[in-house]
Design a protein around this motif. Sequence first.
Motif, short mmCIF file in Angstrom:
data_model
loop_
_atom_site.label_atom_id
_atom_site.label_comp_id
_atom_site.label_asym_id
_atom_site.label_seq_id
_atom_site.Cartn_x
_atom_site.Cartn_y
_atom_site.Cartn_z
N GLY A 144 14.47 7.64 -5.42
CA GLY A 144 13.86 8.18 -6.64
C GLY A 144 12.39 7.87 -6.79
N GLN A 145 11.85 7.00 -5.93
CA GLN A 145 10.44 6.66 -6.01
C GLN A 145 9.59 7.78 -5.41
OE1 GLN A 145 8.58 3.77 -7.27
NE2 GLN A 145 7.09 5.42 -6.98
N ALA A 146 8.59 8.25 -6.15
CA ALA A 146 7.65 9.24 -5.64
C ALA A 146 6.52 8.53 -4.92
CB ALA A 146 7.10 10.08 -6.79
N VAL A 147 6.13 9.05 -3.75
CA VAL A 147 5.09 8.41 -2.93
C VAL A 147 4.07 9.45 -2.50
CG1 VAL A 147 6.73 6.68 -2.08
CG2 VAL A 147 6.32 8.75 -0.73
N THR A 148 2.87 8.97 -2.19
CA THR A 148 1.83 9.82 -1.63
C THR A 148 1.22 9.09 -0.44
OG1 THR A 148 -0.22 11.05 -2.12
CG2 THR A 148 0.05 8.91 -3.21
N TYR A 149 0.95 9.83 0.63
CA TYR A 149 0.48 9.20 1.86
C TYR A 149 -1.02 8.91 1.81
CZ TYR A 149 4.80 10.63 4.32
OH TYR A 149 6.09 10.81 4.74
N THR A 150 -1.39 7.73 2.26
CA THR A 150 -2.79 7.45 2.56
C THR A 150 -3.07 7.71 4.04
OG1 THR A 150 -2.30 5.12 3.00
CG2 THR A 150 -2.97 5.71 0.75
N HIS A 151 -2.08 7.39 4.87
CA HIS A 151 -2.15 7.64 6.31
C HIS A 151 -0.78 8.08 6.79
CE1 HIS A 151 -5.46 4.80 5.57
NE2 HIS A 151 -6.04 5.31 6.65
N CYS A 152 -0.77 8.75 7.93
CA CYS A 152 0.48 9.14 8.56
C CYS A 152 0.33 8.98 10.06
CB CYS A 152 0.82 10.59 8.21
SG CYS A 152 2.43 11.16 8.87
N GLN A 153 1.43 8.68 10.74
CA GLN A 153 1.41 8.59 12.19
C GLN A 153 2.73 9.06 12.76
OE1 GLN A 153 1.02 4.09 12.03
NE2 GLN A 153 2.31 4.29 13.84
N ASP A 154 2.73 9.31 14.07
CA ASP A 154 3.97 9.62 14.74
C ASP A 154 4.32 8.50 15.70
OD1 ASP A 154 2.37 9.98 16.98
OD2 ASP A 154 2.50 12.17 16.95
N PRO A 188 -0.21 8.17 -11.87
CA PRO A 188 0.60 6.97 -12.09
C PRO A 188 2.06 7.13 -11.70
CG PRO A 188 -0.02 8.02 -14.18
CD PRO A 188 -0.83 8.68 -13.11
N ALA A 189 2.52 8.36 -11.50
CA ALA A 189 3.92 8.58 -11.15
C ALA A 189 4.22 8.30 -9.68
CB ALA A 189 4.33 10.02 -11.48
N VAL A 190 3.17 8.16 -8.86
CA VAL A 190 3.38 7.99 -7.41
C VAL A 190 2.70 6.73 -6.92
CG1 VAL A 190 3.59 10.48 -7.05
CG2 VAL A 190 1.37 9.39 -6.79
N ILE A 191 3.22 6.19 -5.82
CA ILE A 191 2.61 5.01 -5.20
C ILE A 191 2.10 5.38 -3.81
CG2 ILE A 191 4.05 3.40 -6.50
CD1 ILE A 191 5.71 2.99 -3.92
N PRO A 192 1.00 4.78 -3.36
CA PRO A 192 0.48 5.08 -2.03
C PRO A 192 1.29 4.37 -0.94
CG PRO A 192 -0.90 3.45 -3.12
CD PRO A 192 0.12 3.87 -4.13
N VAL A 193 1.52 5.08 0.16
CA VAL A 193 2.31 4.52 1.27
C VAL A 193 1.70 4.96 2.60
CG1 VAL A 193 4.47 4.47 -0.04
CG2 VAL A 193 3.89 6.48 1.35
#
Length: 215
Positions: free
Chosen positions: A76-86, A100-105
């Motif tokens: 249920g936690q909303a997240v937003t990417y700061t970085h992504c990798q494969d 405020p509804a999302v946390i950086p990941v």
Amino acid sequence: MMHSWVLVPQGAEYQAVARSLSKLPGDRPLTLAAIPVGRAAVTQWLAQQAIQHPDPIEHIILCGLCGSLRSTIPVGQAVTYTHCQDEAGQQWICEPIAHPAVIPVQGLSSDRLVHLAAEKQKLAQTYNVDVVEMEAAAVLTYAHSQGIPVSILRVVSDDAHYDLPDLTTAIDAAGNLQPMPLALEMIRHPIAALRLIRGSLQGLARLEQVTRQIF
């Protein structure tokens, strides 16, 4: 205001975002599109779109569900990417959504469905990432080659503690879910299937809510 493409995996995720955006004013400069599941299928889809719609895209927002790799990030936690990798080590910088509804990941985009809890925990340790999904790498590869900024908004639908049904065989080469293999795998693992359904419903409800708040 710049024109954005909002890309969402087809099916329930797309329907949740579509319901949310349908409640917003009609003059928003957004193009909503359903994409297939998985990196290879999304790569092919984007190539086709570039041919069919050659007009410049100013911003891409990838929305959908994801799996948590850490106990501190619950369903249920909303997240937003700061970085992504494969898993091959390729990395991309994303434009996080400030809300405020999302946390950086830090996100991991895998070319396969990660369904075992032990594997999730190993991925978190190996790559120092927080969540996993299957489409971001394709979107980021395409967007960065075109100079298009990408924001990624995901909602956790499964945590790092429990195994899920292995739905690999239920996803065909075109990135479509196949009902019969899906049903058979759910029947084989009823407890895991129930957990998947419950988490997906919670994640989808939150996805609809948070996209309405952000857009």
